[in-house]
Scaffold this motif. Structure first.
Motif, PDB file in Angstrom:
ATOM      1  N   GLY A  42       0.841  -1.202   0.000  1.00 12.11           N
ATOM      2  CA  GLY A  42       0.000   0.000   0.000  1.00 12.11           C
ATOM      3  C   GLY A  42       0.868   1.241   0.000  1.00 12.11           C
ATOM      4  N   ASN A  43       0.536   2.209  -0.881  1.00 14.45           N
ATOM      5  CA  ASN A  43       1.418   3.364  -1.028  1.00 14.45           C
ATOM      6  C   ASN A  43       1.518   4.231   0.223  1.00 14.45           C
ATOM      7  N   GLY A  44       0.616   4.039   1.176  1.00 17.02           N
ATOM      8  CA  GLY A  44       0.698   4.812   2.420  1.00 17.02           C
ATOM      9  C   GLY A  44       1.440   4.080   3.520  1.00 17.02           C
ATOM     10  N   PHE A  45       2.039   2.952   3.154  1.00 23.42           N
ATOM     11  CA  PHE A  45       2.748   2.132   4.147  1.00 23.42           C
ATOM     12  C   PHE A  45       3.866   2.912   4.844  1.00 23.42           C
ATOM     13  N   MET A  46       3.866   2.876   6.173  1.00 17.50           N
ATOM     14  CA  MET A  46       4.950   3.509   6.942  1.00 17.50           C
ATOM     15  C   MET A  46       5.706   2.422   7.694  1.00 17.50           C
ATOM     16  N   PRO A  47       6.859   2.009   7.175  1.00 16.06           N
ATOM     17  CA  PRO A  47       7.603   0.940   7.848  1.00 16.06           C
ATOM     18  C   PRO A  47       8.102   1.408   9.210  1.00 16.06           C
ATOM     19  N   SER A  48       8.235   0.482  10.140  1.00 15.36           N
ATOM     20  CA  SER A  48       8.805   0.854  11.428  1.00 15.36           C
ATOM     21  C   SER A  48      10.271   1.217  11.186  1.00 15.36           C
ATOM     22  N   ALA A  49      10.886   1.817  12.181  1.00 15.63           N
ATOM     23  CA  ALA A  49      12.222   2.398  11.996  1.00 15.63           C
ATOM     24  C   ALA A  49      13.313   1.339  11.917  1.00 15.63           C
ATOM     25  N   ILE A  50      13.246   0.452  10.936  1.00 16.23           N
ATOM     26  CA  ILE A  50      14.337  -0.513  10.782  1.00 16.23           C
ATOM     27  C   ILE A  50      15.536   0.204  10.196  1.00 16.23           C
ATOM     28  N   HIS A  51      16.682  -0.440  10.334  1.00 23.09           N
ATOM     29  CA  HIS A  51      17.932   0.245  10.013  1.00 23.09           C
ATOM     30  C   HIS A  51      18.448  -0.025   8.610  1.00 23.09           C
ATOM     31  N   SER A  52      17.599  -0.565   7.770  1.00 19.50           N
ATOM     32  CA  SER A  52      17.975  -0.749   6.381  1.00 19.50           C
ATOM     33  C   SER A  52      17.127   0.200   5.550  1.00 19.50           C
ATOM     34  N   GLY A  53      17.528   1.471   5.570  1.00 21.13           N
ATOM     35  CA  GLY A  53      16.752   2.516   4.909  1.00 21.13           C
ATOM     36  C   GLY A  53      16.473   2.195   3.450  1.00 21.13           C
ATOM     37  N   GLY A  54      17.402   1.485   2.815  1.00 16.20           N
ATOM     38  CA  GLY A  54      17.263   1.186   1.405  1.00 16.20           C
ATOM     39  C   GLY A  54      16.222   0.121   1.112  1.00 16.20           C
ATOM     40  N   LEU A  55      15.692  -0.520   2.133  1.00 22.84           N
ATOM     41  CA  LEU A  55      14.694  -1.582   1.901  1.00 22.84           C
ATOM     42  C   LEU A  55      13.317  -1.189   2.422  1.00 22.84           C
ATOM     43  N   ARG A  56      13.123   0.103   2.711  1.00 23.77           N
ATOM     44  CA  ARG A  56      11.866   0.543   3.330  1.00 23.77           C
ATOM     45  C   ARG A  56      10.881   1.081   2.309  1.00 23.77           C
ATOM     46  N   TYR A  57      10.728   0.403   1.217  1.00 20.47           N
ATOM     47  CA  TYR A  57       9.825   0.887   0.171  1.00 20.47           C
ATOM     48  C   TYR A  57       8.588  -0.015   0.114  1.00 20.47           C
ATOM     49  N   HIS A  58       7.444   0.595  -0.159  1.00 16.44           N
ATOM     50  CA  HIS A  58       6.192  -0.177  -0.060  1.00 16.44           C
ATOM     51  C   HIS A  58       5.981  -1.173  -1.195  1.00 16.44           C
ATOM     52  N   GLY A  59       6.647  -0.936  -2.339  1.00 15.45           N
ATOM     53  CA  GLY A  59       6.388  -1.792  -3.494  1.00 15.45           C
ATOM     54  C   GLY A  59       7.610  -2.548  -3.956  1.00 15.45           C
ATOM     55  N   MET A  60       7.505  -3.130  -5.142  1.00  8.24           N
ATOM     56  CA  MET A  60       8.601  -3.935  -5.699  1.00  8.24           C
ATOM     57  C   MET A  60       8.585  -3.798  -7.213  1.00  8.24           C
ATOM     58  N   ASN A  61       9.736  -3.695  -7.800  1.00  5.41           N
ATOM     59  CA  ASN A  61       9.846  -3.563  -9.258  1.00  5.41           C
ATOM     60  C   ASN A  61       8.900  -4.548  -9.979  1.00  5.41           C
ATOM     61  N   PRO A  62       8.198  -4.081 -11.021  1.00  9.54           N
ATOM     62  CA  PRO A  62       7.215  -4.910 -11.721  1.00  9.54           C
ATOM     63  C   PRO A  62       7.784  -6.199 -12.336  1.00  9.54           C
ATOM     64  N   ILE A  63       9.004  -6.161 -12.860  1.00  8.94           N
ATOM     65  CA  ILE A  63       9.588  -7.387 -13.434  1.00  8.94           C
ATOM     66  C   ILE A  63       9.834  -8.398 -12.323  1.00  8.94           C
ATOM     67  N   VAL A  64      10.471  -7.931 -11.255  1.00  6.99           N
ATOM     68  CA  VAL A  64      10.751  -8.816 -10.119  1.00  6.99           C
ATOM     69  C   VAL A  64       9.437  -9.369  -9.571  1.00  6.99           C
ATOM     70  N   SER A  65       8.435  -8.500  -9.481  1.00 10.26           N
ATOM     71  CA  SER A  65       7.122  -8.940  -8.992  1.00 10.26           C
ATOM     72  C   SER A  65       6.568 -10.057  -9.867  1.00 10.26           C
ATOM     73  N   GLN A  66       6.657  -9.873 -11.184  1.00 10.92           N
ATOM     74  CA  GLN A  66       6.119 -10.879 -12.101  1.00 10.92           C
ATOM     75  C   GLN A  66       6.881 -12.201 -11.976  1.00 10.92           C
ATOM     76  N   LEU A  67       8.198 -12.115 -11.804  1.00  6.62           N
ATOM     77  CA  LEU A  67       9.003 -13.345 -11.649  1.00  6.62           C
ATOM     78  C   LEU A  67       8.595 -14.092 -10.382  1.00  6.62           C
ATOM     79  N   TYR A  68       8.262 -13.335  -9.362  1.00  6.74           N
ATOM     80  CA  TYR A  68       7.842 -13.969  -8.103  1.00  6.74           C
ATOM     81  C   TYR A  68       6.458 -14.600  -8.288  1.00  6.74           C
ATOM     82  N   ALA A  69       5.581 -13.877  -8.954  1.00  3.20           N
ATOM     83  CA  ALA A  69       4.239 -14.411  -9.221  1.00  3.20           C
ATOM     84  C   ALA A  69       4.329 -15.679 -10.068  1.00  3.20           C
ATOM     85  N   ASP A  70       5.295 -15.721 -10.966  1.00  5.49           N
ATOM     86  CA  ASP A  70       5.472 -16.875 -11.860  1.00  5.49           C
ATOM     87  C   ASP A  70       6.347 -17.971 -11.254  1.00  5.49           C
TER      88      ASP A  70
END
Lengths: 461, 461
Positions: free
Chosen positions: B333-361
Motif C-alpha cells: 500500500g502506497n501509504g505504508f509507513m515501515p517501522s524504523a528498521i535500520h535498512s533505509g534502502g529496503l523501506r519501500y512499499h512496493g517492488m519492481n514490476p519485473i521482479v514482482s512478475q518473476l515472483y508471481a510466476d
C-alpha cells in the motif's frame, strides 16, 4: 613514455593474485650509511632486540632491527589475507589529466578498497599474524583518526586476538562511528587519557578535561601491554617494521608500471609518520640507493605539522610520555601540539627514521602544503575521478596536481605516480566545513615551532 | 562442482576490463507473459512513452517501455566510466565457508568498491549520461539512506549536470555526513518535505514537524523536475530501466563463474525496490525463462517491510503523493509507513514490476528476515571476510548463511552466490545500537498490514 602504449592501458592496472609480491623489501640493506639505531630511554644506549621484544612481538622486533636482509618473506598466511583486497589497483587518472589539460601522465595507487579505508591493514595483518604465531593473547595500540585502530581491529578479529585500542579522547567523542566500526570487529576502545593506566591517571590529574593526544595514547598503550601477560604493543606507523610491511605498496606499483613498460619520473606520497610514503617509494629509493636509476621522490606534509621541512634531524622520543625508545628522525619535538588540522593521520611530531635518513641524504624531497589547498585538490579529484579521498591522501593529490601543471607550463610529458592512501568517508565533518567555507589555514608559527623544540631531549636540542 | 577447480580459483575473480559486458540484458524480452504496463494516474490507462518522457529522460523512458529488445547497448562513454570501479570482484568466501564448516561453496559479488558505496552508481551514471546527451541542465531525485543520492551526485559531477536531491528529513538530520558527501560532489540537498514545492508545502501544512518519507520525497522531486525547464526526474530503483542498468551485476557474475566452470545452485539478493536483486538474477532468470537451466533464485526482504512475502500483487502508486504512474507490483500500500528498521534502502512499499512478475510466476522465491538476525550475520561476515556490509546487503548474507548451514545438514556441496550490494560505513549508528544490545526486532504486525492495504487505490484493494 610511449603514447600509443598508454592508449592500450586499462583504466585500472590490477596485477593478478599470483603476481602479489612474495617478499617485503627492506631498504636499509641498500642504504650506504645505516639508519641510526633506536636508543633505550633509560640508558640512552642503542636498544637491544631483547629489550624491544618486551614491548613488541618477537618477530617484528627482529624486523625492526634488521639492517642486513634485503628481502623478508611475507608469511603465506599473510599473503593469503592480502588477497582479500590486494593487489590494489594502480589507476590511470585520465579524467584528471583531461581536466588539467596536461601532457603529463598521472597514475595513482589506491589503497582505500578495504574496510579500514587505508593502507594501514597491510601492516596490521602482519603484526597480528606474528602475535598469533607467538601465542599471544592480545595486543594494545593507540589510534588518532581511527584508520589504524580499525585496521588492527579487523586483523585481530581475523586471528582471534584481543585488541585494546586507546583512542585519543577528542577523536573518540567526535568520531563515534569509527569507534563503532572497531567495536563491530570486537575491539575494546578506550578514550585516552583513561584511568586504566598509571600514565593516564597522571595526565588526568595534571590536566583534567584534556582532549588527549596521540603521544599520550601511545604511552598508555605501551603501559597496558607491559602490565598484562601475553600482550604486546603494536604500532601503525613511524617504526621501520611498518615501513617494511608497507613496501608491498611500492613493490606492486613498480610491478604494475613495469608490466606496461612505464617508467615514472615523479613519485609522490603524503607523510605523517612515514609508513605509506616509505612503503610507496621503497623499491624506487632502492634503485636510487644502488645507483641504478633516478627519480624525483616527494614527501608531502601539512604546513601545520611540517616535521621534514621545518623539523630537526636529531634523536627524540617517539611518544609524549617519554617511555618509548628514542629515534633519530626529523622531529618538531615530542611535546609538539599541532593545531586542529583535519588530517588526523598526519599530526605526528616525528618521522620514520628510514624516511628521515633518505631526506637527509637528498634521495627524497619534501614540501608542506596548506589545508585549504588540500581540500580544494580533494574536491577537484573526487568530482572527476570518483573516489572521495581522505584528507591525508589529498596532500599527495595536491602536489600531483601542481606537478602536472608544471609539466603543462614546461610542455613535458612526465609520468607522475602518487599514493592515494585512503578514503574520506569518516572525514565528512572536515569536508562539511570546507563546503561551507569555514575551513581556515593554520600553518605552524615560528614561535610555536621554537617552543616545541624545547621539548626535545636536552642533549639533542 | 569440481573441488580441484575451486582450489585453483583466485580469492577474487575479477574480469578484465575488456570482458566488461557491452550490453545490458532486458529480461522482459524473454518473459512469456509480458509485464503489466504502467498506468497514467489521471486516466488509469496505460501510459505512453511520450507521457513518460515529460518526467523522465527521453531515452530512459523508451527503455522503461521496451519489451522487445533483449540486449541494449551500453553507451561507450558509460562503459568507460564503469571501468573506474568495474568489473567488480566476485569473491570466494572461503573464510566464511571455513567458519560455517559447510560443504557448500559460497561466492559474493561485491558492489561496494566505489564512493557511492553501492551498486547504485551503475544506473546513476547511465541516467546522467542520457540526460546530458539530451541537452538537459539538471536532474532531480529523492534519497532515503543516501546511497542513491550520492551515486547520482557523483554521476552529475562527472557530466557537469545540476543535481537536486530531496532527502527524507529525518535522514537529512541523522546522516549529516551522507549529506556532505553529496555536497562535496556539488549536489544541492534539500530536506523533504520542503517549502520549495507545492506538495511539500501541503504536507508541511497538514503534518507540521513530520520527519518525511520516501514517498513524499519522490513526489517533491517529480514536481521540481516538471516545474523547471531542461530538468527531468531520475529514480534509483523500482523502475524497469533501473533493473536493466543493474543487469551488469548479473552479467559480470555469470561471466566470472563461467570463466572458472562454476554453475551456481542458489542465487540470493536483498530486495527493497528490486534494482539490485533484479540486476543480479537477470541473466540467470533469463535462462530459466527460456527453459535452458534451473536455479533457486531467492529475494530477501526485512520482516518489517515484506512486500513480496506479505504484499498484494496489484496496481498501486509508486509514490505516497500519488502523482507518479501506477505499477502492477507486490505492494503493502502506497501509504505504508515501515517501522524504523535500520535498512533505509529496503523501506519501500512496493517492488519492481519485473521482479514482482518473476515472483508471481514462481521463478523467484522470497523470504523475510528479522533485523537482529541480519545484524548478527553482518557482524559474523565482517569479522571473517573483512568487508563491513551495509545492513541492506546483510539480508542476503543472512540467507546465504542459512543456506550454507542447510547444505551442511544435508551434506550437499551446493554453490551459493549472493549479492553484496554495499558497505556500511554510514550505518554505524545502527551497528552501534546492535553492539550495545539495543537493537529490537520490529516485524510488521497483521493490524498495521491491514491498515496499510487501505491505502491501495480503491479499485485494486
Amino acid at each position: 613514455m610511449n603514447r600509443k602504449a598508454i592508449r592500450e592501458l586499462p583504466y585500472k592496472i590490477i596485477l593478478e593474485e599470483h603476481e602479489l609480491p612474495k617478499n617485503w623489501y627492506n631498504m636499509r640493506a641498500d642504504m650506504p650509511g645505516k639508519v641510526a639505531p633506536l636508543l633505550d630511554p633509560e640508558t640512552m644506549e642503542p636498544v637491544t632486540t631483547e629489550a624491544l621484544q618486551k614491548v613488541f612481538c618477537t618477530e617484528t622486533a627482529a624486523q625492526e632491527m634488521d639492517e642486513e636482509n634485503r628481502l623478508i618473506p611475507i608469511p603465506e598466511d599473510v599473503r593469503h589475507f592480502y588477497k582479500m583486497y590486494r593487489p590494489s589497483p594502480l589507476i590511470h587518472a585520465e579524467y584528471l589529466e583531461k581536466l588539467l589539460d596536461t601532457p603529463a601522465k598521472i597514475f595513482y595507487k589506491f589503497e582505500g578498497n578495504n574496510t579500514s579505508g587505508s593502507h594501514k591493514l597491510n601492516s596490521a595483518i602482519a603484526q597480528a599474524y606474528y602475535a598469533k604465531q607467538q601465542g599471544l593473547k592480545g595486543v594494545t595500540t593507540e589510534t588518532g583518526a581511527g584508520q589504524w585502530g580499525t585496521a588492527l581491529a579487523m586483523a585481530c578479529a581475523f586471528y582471534g586476538l584481543d585488541c585494546r585500542v586507546f583512542m585519543v579522547k577528542c577523536s573518540y567523542e567526535q568520531k563515534p562511528f569509527r569507534r563503532e566500526v572497531m567495536r563491530t570487529y570486537g575491539a575494546e576502545v578506550i578514550p585516552s587519557p583513561s584511568d586504566t593506566t598509571m600514565v593516564g591517571r597522571k595526565i588526568l590529574r595534571e590536566y583534567p578535561g584534556t582532549p588527549g593526544s596521540l603521544g599520550c595514547a601511545v604511552s598508555e598503550a605501551v603501559e597496558a601491554a607491559m602490565q598484562q601477560e601475553k600482550y604486546r604493543y603494536v604500532l601503525g606507523s613511524v617504526l621501520n617494521q611498518v615501513v617494511l610491511h608497507q613496501s608491498i605498496i611500492g613493490l606492486e606499483t613498480k610491478a604494475a608500471l613495469e608490466k606496461y613498460g612505464i617508467t615514472p619520473d615523479v613519485i609522490i606520497g603524503c607523510a605523517g609518520g612515514g609508513s605509506n610514503l616509505g612503503g610507496l617509494i621503497a623499491p624506487f629509493a632502492g634503485e636510487m640507493l644502488r645507483g641504478e636509476k633516478s627519480y624525483r621522490l616527494i614527501a608531502v606534509e601539512p604546513d601545520a605539522c611540517p616535521s621534514l621541512t621545518r623539523g630537526k634531524f636529531v634523536y627524540d622520543y617517539c611518544d609524549t610520555g617519554r617511555i618509548c625508545p628514542l629515534a633519530k628522525m626529523y622531529t618538531l619535538g615530542n611535546g609538539f601540539m599541532p593545531s586542529a588540522i583535519h588530517s588526523g593521520g598526519l599530526r605526528y611530531h616525528g618521522m620514520n627514521p628510514i624516511v628521515s635518513q633518505l631526506y637527509a641524504d637528498q634521495i627524497l624531497e619534501a614540501v608542506a602544503v596548506s589545508q585549504k589547498e588540500v581540500f580544494q585538490a580533494a574536491t577537484t579529484f573526487a568530482r572527476v575521478e570518483g573516489i572521495l579521498p581522505a584528507p591525508e591522501s589529498s596532500h599527495a593529490i595536491c602536489i600531483a596536481i601542481r606537478e602536472a601543471l608544471r609539466c603543462k607550463r614546461e610542455n613535458r610529458a612526465e609520468t607522475i605516480v602518487f599514493g592515494l592512501t585512503g578514503t574520506g568517508y569518516f572525514d565528512m565533518l572536515s569536508y562539511g566545513k570546507y563546503n561551507a567555507g569555514h575551513l581556515a589555514d593554520a600553518p605552524l608559527s615560528a614561535q610555536d615551532l621554537e617552543k616545541s623544540f624545547h621539548t626535545l631531549p636536552e642533549k639533542f636540542r
